[in-house]
Design an enzyme around this catalytic site. Structure first.
Site, PDB file in Angstrom:
ATOM      1  N   GLY A 176      30.626  37.890  41.131  1.00 44.29           N
ATOM      2  CA  GLY A 176      31.585  39.001  41.102  1.00 44.29           C
ATOM      3  C   GLY A 176      32.308  39.007  39.763  1.00 44.29           C
ATOM      4  O   GLY A 176      33.450  39.475  39.661  1.00 44.29           O
ATOM      5  N   GLY A 177      31.598  38.524  38.739  1.00 42.19           N
ATOM      6  CA  GLY A 177      32.199  38.337  37.413  1.00 42.19           C
ATOM      7  C   GLY A 177      32.568  39.621  36.696  1.00 42.19           C
ATOM      8  O   GLY A 177      33.224  39.566  35.647  1.00 42.19           O
ATOM      9  N   GLY A 208      34.169  42.132  38.445  1.00 41.71           N
ATOM     10  CA  GLY A 208      35.165  42.792  39.296  1.00 41.71           C
ATOM     11  C   GLY A 208      36.585  42.667  38.760  1.00 41.71           C
ATOM     12  O   GLY A 208      36.839  42.042  37.713  1.00 41.71           O
ATOM     13  N   ARG A 238      38.094  40.015  35.970  1.00 44.83           N
ATOM     14  CA  ARG A 238      38.499  40.549  34.652  1.00 44.83           C
ATOM     15  C   ARG A 238      39.971  40.282  34.363  1.00 44.83           C
ATOM     16  O   ARG A 238      40.346  40.007  33.236  1.00 44.83           O
ATOM     17  CB  ARG A 238      38.191  42.052  34.570  1.00 44.83           C
ATOM     18  CG  ARG A 238      36.701  42.311  34.310  1.00 44.83           C
ATOM     19  CD  ARG A 238      36.363  43.780  34.194  1.00 44.83           C
ATOM     20  NE  ARG A 238      36.353  44.421  35.498  1.00 44.83           N
ATOM     21  CZ  ARG A 238      37.232  45.330  35.911  1.00 44.83           C
ATOM     22  NH1 ARG A 238      38.204  45.727  35.133  1.00 44.83           N
ATOM     23  NH2 ARG A 238      37.151  45.850  37.114  1.00 44.83           N
ATOM     24  N   LYS A 279      51.451  27.535  41.115  1.00 45.51           N
ATOM     25  CA  LYS A 279      52.651  27.844  40.317  1.00 45.51           C
ATOM     26  C   LYS A 279      53.413  26.554  40.023  1.00 45.51           C
ATOM     27  O   LYS A 279      53.661  25.753  40.925  1.00 45.51           O
ATOM     28  CB  LYS A 279      53.562  28.832  41.068  1.00 45.51           C
ATOM     29  CG  LYS A 279      52.972  30.238  41.106  1.00 45.51           C
ATOM     30  CD  LYS A 279      53.842  31.195  41.891  1.00 45.51           C
ATOM     31  CE  LYS A 279      53.146  32.541  42.059  1.00 45.51           C
ATOM     32  NZ  LYS A 279      53.481  33.525  41.057  1.00 45.51           N
ATOM     33  N   HIS A 335      50.659  33.396  51.035  1.00 42.59           N
ATOM     34  CA  HIS A 335      51.531  32.701  50.090  1.00 42.59           C
ATOM     35  C   HIS A 335      52.820  32.148  50.704  1.00 42.59           C
ATOM     36  O   HIS A 335      53.198  31.008  50.459  1.00 42.59           O
ATOM     37  CB  HIS A 335      51.891  33.647  48.942  1.00 42.59           C
ATOM     38  CG  HIS A 335      50.708  34.316  48.328  1.00 42.59           C
ATOM     39  ND1 HIS A 335      49.560  33.638  48.004  1.00 42.59           N
ATOM     40  CD2 HIS A 335      50.474  35.601  47.965  1.00 42.59           C
ATOM     41  CE1 HIS A 335      48.680  34.476  47.471  1.00 42.59           C
ATOM     42  NE2 HIS A 335      49.214  35.672  47.440  1.00 42.59           N
TER      43      HIS A 335
HETATM   44  N1  LIG Z   1      41.975  41.813  42.632  1.00 40.88           N
HETATM   45  C1  LIG Z   1      42.957  40.983  42.911  1.00 40.88           C
HETATM   46  O1  LIG Z   1      44.064  41.039  42.354  1.00 40.88           O
HETATM   47  C2  LIG Z   1      42.762  39.902  43.920  1.00 40.88           C
HETATM   48  C3  LIG Z   1      41.573  39.777  44.603  1.00 40.88           C
HETATM   49  N2  LIG Z   1      41.398  38.747  45.490  1.00 40.88           N
HETATM   50  C4  LIG Z   1      40.129  38.592  46.211  1.00 40.88           C
HETATM   51  O2  LIG Z   1      39.071  38.452  45.266  1.00 40.88           O
HETATM   52  C5  LIG Z   1      37.894  39.028  45.778  1.00 40.88           C
HETATM   53  C6  LIG Z   1      37.372  40.061  44.792  1.00 40.88           C
HETATM   54  O3  LIG Z   1      38.330  41.091  44.639  1.00 40.88           O
HETATM   55  P1  LIG Z   1      38.247  42.159  43.476  1.00 40.88           P
HETATM   56  O4  LIG Z   1      37.870  41.531  42.194  1.00 40.88           O
HETATM   57  O5  LIG Z   1      39.502  42.920  43.554  1.00 40.88           O
HETATM   58  O6  LIG Z   1      37.032  43.078  43.974  1.00 40.88           O
HETATM   59  P2  LIG Z   1      36.136  44.082  43.104  1.00 40.88           P
HETATM   60  O7  LIG Z   1      35.546  45.030  44.087  1.00 40.88           O
HETATM   61  O8  LIG Z   1      36.867  44.601  41.942  1.00 40.88           O
HETATM   62  O9  LIG Z   1      34.957  43.164  42.520  1.00 40.88           O
HETATM   63  C7  LIG Z   1      33.966  42.601  43.342  1.00 40.88           C
HETATM   64  C8  LIG Z   1      32.851  42.061  42.465  1.00 40.88           C
HETATM   65  O10 LIG Z   1      31.890  41.432  43.306  1.00 40.88           O
HETATM   66  C9  LIG Z   1      30.601  41.953  42.986  1.00 40.88           C
HETATM   67  N3  LIG Z   1      29.806  41.841  44.197  1.00 40.88           N
HETATM   68  C10 LIG Z   1      29.937  42.533  45.352  1.00 40.88           C
HETATM   69  N4  LIG Z   1      29.056  42.063  46.269  1.00 40.88           N
HETATM   70  C11 LIG Z   1      28.387  41.055  45.659  1.00 40.88           C
HETATM   71  C12 LIG Z   1      27.332  40.188  46.062  1.00 40.88           C
HETATM   72  N5  LIG Z   1      26.812  40.226  47.286  1.00 40.88           N
HETATM   73  N6  LIG Z   1      26.879  39.279  45.173  1.00 40.88           N
HETATM   74  C13 LIG Z   1      27.396  39.197  43.925  1.00 40.88           C
HETATM   75  N7  LIG Z   1      28.373  40.004  43.483  1.00 40.88           N
HETATM   76  C14 LIG Z   1      28.870  40.912  44.345  1.00 40.88           C
HETATM   77  C15 LIG Z   1      30.859  43.355  42.513  1.00 40.88           C
HETATM   78  O11 LIG Z   1      29.773  43.825  41.743  1.00 40.88           O
HETATM   79  P3  LIG Z   1      29.572  45.429  41.668  1.00 40.88           P
HETATM   80  O12 LIG Z   1      30.797  45.954  41.000  1.00 40.88           O
HETATM   81  O13 LIG Z   1      28.345  45.567  40.885  1.00 40.88           O
HETATM   82  O14 LIG Z   1      29.439  45.891  43.096  1.00 40.88           O
HETATM   83  C16 LIG Z   1      32.096  43.104  41.652  1.00 40.88           C
HETATM   84  O15 LIG Z   1      31.711  42.497  40.433  1.00 40.88           O
HETATM   85  C17 LIG Z   1      38.267  39.613  47.144  1.00 40.88           C
HETATM   86  O16 LIG Z   1      37.972  38.653  48.120  1.00 40.88           O
HETATM   87  C18 LIG Z   1      39.766  39.812  47.056  1.00 40.88           C
HETATM   88  O17 LIG Z   1      40.367  39.756  48.316  1.00 40.88           O
HETATM   89  C19 LIG Z   1      42.361  37.800  45.683  1.00 40.88           C
HETATM   90  C20 LIG Z   1      43.567  37.862  45.032  1.00 40.88           C
HETATM   91  C21 LIG Z   1      43.891  38.945  44.143  1.00 40.88           C
HETATM   92  O1  LIG Z   2      48.080  37.749  45.932  1.00 45.35           O
HETATM   93  C1  LIG Z   2      48.924  38.566  45.633  1.00 45.35           C
HETATM   94  O2  LIG Z   2      49.980  38.181  44.868  1.00 45.35           O
HETATM   95  C2  LIG Z   2      50.690  39.135  44.094  1.00 45.35           C
HETATM   96  C3  LIG Z   2      51.986  38.451  43.647  1.00 45.35           C
HETATM   97  O3  LIG Z   2      51.712  37.298  42.910  1.00 45.35           O
HETATM   98  P1  LIG Z   2      52.189  37.092  41.399  1.00 45.35           P
HETATM   99  O4  LIG Z   2      51.877  35.682  41.113  1.00 45.35           O
HETATM  100  O5  LIG Z   2      51.410  38.084  40.587  1.00 45.35           O
HETATM  101  O6  LIG Z   2      53.644  37.400  41.362  1.00 45.35           O
HETATM  102  C4  LIG Z   2      50.956  40.378  44.890  1.00 45.35           C
HETATM  103  O7  LIG Z   2      51.542  41.360  44.065  1.00 45.35           O
HETATM  104  C5  LIG Z   2      49.664  40.920  45.461  1.00 45.35           C
HETATM  105  O8  LIG Z   2      49.936  42.045  46.307  1.00 45.35           O
HETATM  106  C6  LIG Z   2      48.960  39.875  46.270  1.00 45.35           C
HETATM  107  O9  LIG Z   2      47.647  40.338  46.621  1.00 45.35           O
END
Ligand SMILES: NC(=O)C1=CN([C@@H]2O[C@H](COP(=O)(O)OP(=O)(O)OC[C@H]3O[C@@H](n4cnc5c(N)ncnc54)[C@H](OP(=O)(O)O)[C@@H]3O)[C@@H](O)[C@H]2O)C=CC1
Ligand SMILES: O=C1O[C@H](COP(=O)(O)O)[C@@H](O)[C@H](O)[C@H]1O
Length: 471
Positions: free
Chosen positions: A13-14, A16, A20, A180, A238
């Site tokens: 998911g590099g 996503g 990033r 943290k 958290h």
């Molecule tokens: N975003 C955030 O701030 C936070 C996210 N999380 C957790 O992190 C995880 C990812 O979230 P997020 O980055 O927002 O999601 P995104 O949808 O932005 O990214 C997901 C990534 O996973 C890839 N992907 C999807 N299915 C597969 C698969 N079967 N094999 C390999 N790659 C796959 C996607 O590729 P493609 O785009 O090509 O489909 C994309 O690169 C979730 O579990 C979320 O709950 C936790 C804390 C904070």
């Molecule tokens: O995991 C999460 O945390 C943030 C808050 O964390 P911070 O370290 O950035 O202050 C929260 O805003 C977000 O909704 C939640 O998914």
């Protein structure tokens, strides 16, 4: 600090959002700080149709937008040189990509997979890692992102699926609040000193507040937030993990199992949450956010009173509060002590009571403050509100690791101390079950406020410490 052994990092998911914003910049900073293994390869794995150069562009863009240090040319070239990409459609894609990276390093390097994939994909990615022959117990570690299920049943199913492939010792469940510095300061203050523990109990503590108001709204995260809501996004993750550290008994050591046994005891003695002790809120305008249902009943605010039925904490109310669109952004734990048995001193007019409080600020830069009554300068024996404040010295601030960096490094060296364990995760869902079954209807609150009025009343006359300080 331990130096990690030669490792191939698989960023699944590099491409996503999380990768990033957090993971790629975190890896870059670790490299610049000399904390990545000297022998290291980073393999991006995602469904996108990219090649190595295309992924390097994604990485560069991520650093330009989110790196917290300047991206010097020399550092970028070193980083780009260890990066490759594979389209992750099946086990053979993983196998080929890792064979190449491992061959480049030579020997039998460790493997660290970071799964930044949608929650529904996590278990199947772990099975793919196994099918690719990459799940060896002595070489492979897997970092998992929340949510770890959405209730007790799904958490148990997820853990069972993971344990079909991986030992618990290979699983690193991230709760970034545990990374943290301010949270680890709670451990240090409590257990590196002798003066706190004798008063850290029901005889001396009046109440505990864990307060995480956020000014930001759901800012373009409607898809995620409508499915999740504030309870699952913040409280069952958290805030309760923070409580584990605030309330734990002294561990016999800071090794992973002794420490996680003690936080596990806190979760075991945490009483099921009574919906009558909870206020849900929804900020005005939430239903107008793009992607939010016009009749959404998703909570953007939670305030709750919980109790730990233990020898140390029985009867001490613990207040949790967090929400989006609130008055300030803070991550504060306040331990409020009882009043002294008698009042000898005249109080200055602004003194509202004679309780002391110990405050931990978790957000970087972290801090600890002790609120007490001190003598007002002058001829009278009058006391006024005073504070002893500890903060990280300015010169030390660049030594701080961001939570993701700290935890990623811990996973690289195999230290599970600050990662959550299967039993703890499941117990938290058990505690939340009554609330999940009978969620209160969310009360409206104005953006920029402290949440619904009903939440102000939850703490009784003294109120919420943070709100009072910002009044
Ligand atoms: N975003 C955030 O701030 C936070 C996210 N999380 C957790 O992190 C995880 C990812 O979230 P997020 O980055 O927002 O999601 P995104 O949808 O932005 O990214 C997901 C990534 O996973 C890839 N992907 C999807 N299915 C597969 C698969 N079967 N094999 C390999 N790659 C796959 C996607 O590729 P493609 O785009 O090509 O489909 C994309 O690169 C979730 O579990 C979320 O709950 C936790 C804390 C904070
Ligand atoms: O995991 C999460 O945390 C943030 C808050 O964390 P911070 O370290 O950035 O202050 C929260 O805003 C977000 O909704 C939640 O998914």
């Amino acid at each position: 600090m331990q130096t990690p052994e030669a490792t191939v990092i698989g960023l699944v998911g590099g491409t996503g959002d999380l990768a990033r914003r957090m993971v790629i910049p975190g890896c870059f900073h670790l490299m610049v700080a000399g904390l990545l293994p000297e022998q290291c390869r980073i393999v991006g794995l995602a469904l996108d149709d990219l090649d190595d150069d295309g992924f390097k562009e994604v990485v560069r863009h991520s650093l330009d937008e989110h790196a917290r240090i300047a991206v010097e040319d020399e550092a970028w070239e070193r980083f780009a040189a260890i990066i490759s990409f594979a389209r992750a459609q099946d086990a053979s894609d993983y196998k080929t990509a890792f064979e190449q990276a491992e061959h480049a390093l030579g020997g039998a390097p460790r493997r660290l997979f970071h799964l930044a994939v949608p929650p529904s994909a996590a278990a199947s990615v772990v099975r793919t890692i196994q099918d690719a022959g990459l799940a060896d117990k002595d070489r492979t570690r897997v970092i998992l992102e929340k949510p770890f299920g959405t209730d007790l049943e799904s958490a148990r199913a997820l853990n069972a699926g993971l344990h079909e492939v991986l030992d618990e010792g290979q699983i690193f469940r991230i709760d970034h609040f545990l990374g943290k510095e301010g949270l680890q300061n709670i451990l240090a203050l409590r257990f590196a000193n002798a003066f706190i523990e004798p008063v850290f109990n029901r005889d001396h503590v009046d109440s505990i507040q864990i307060d995480v108001p956020e000014q930001l709204t759901i800012v373009g995260r409607a898809g995620f937030y409508e499915q999740t809501g504030c309870l699952k996004d913040m409280v069952t993750t958290h805030l309760l993990q923070v409580l584990g550290f605030v309330a734990m008994e002294p561990p016999v050591s800071l090794a992973p199992e002794p420490l996680r046994d003690r936080t596990g005891d806190v979760f075991a003695s945490l009483q099921p949450i009574d919906p009558a002790d909870v206020v849900y809120g929804q900020y005005d305008g939430y239903r107008d956010e793009p992607g939010v249902a016009p009749d959404s009943s998703v909570e953007t605010f939670v305030a709750a009173r919980v109790e730990i039925d233990s020898w140390r904490w029985a009867g001490v109310p613990i207040f949790l509060r967090t929400g989006k669109g609130m008055a300030v952004s803070r991550e504060t734990v306040t331990v409020v002590f009882k009043e002294p048995p008698m009042q000898l001193f005249e109080h200055a007019p602004e003194v509202h009571d004679a309780r002391n409080a110990l405050r931990f600020e978790l957000h970087d830069p972290p801090g600890i403050a002790l609120e007490f009554l001190g003598k007002q300068p002058g001829p009278h024996l009058t006391v006024e509100e005073s504070e002893l404040d500890f903060g990280v010295r300015a010169a030390d601030r660049d030594k701080l690791l961001a939570p993701y960096e700290r935890l990623f490094h811990d996973a690289l060296v195999g230290d599970q101390t600050l990662f959550t364990r299967a039993d703890g995760v499941e117990r938290v869902w058990e505690v939340a079950a009554p609330l999940l079954a009978h969620p209160p209807a969310p009360k409206p609150y104005a953006q920029g406020s402290w949440g619904p009025d009903e939440a102000q009343q939850l703490t009784g006359p003294r109120g919420w410490e943070l709100s009072a300080r910002h009044a």
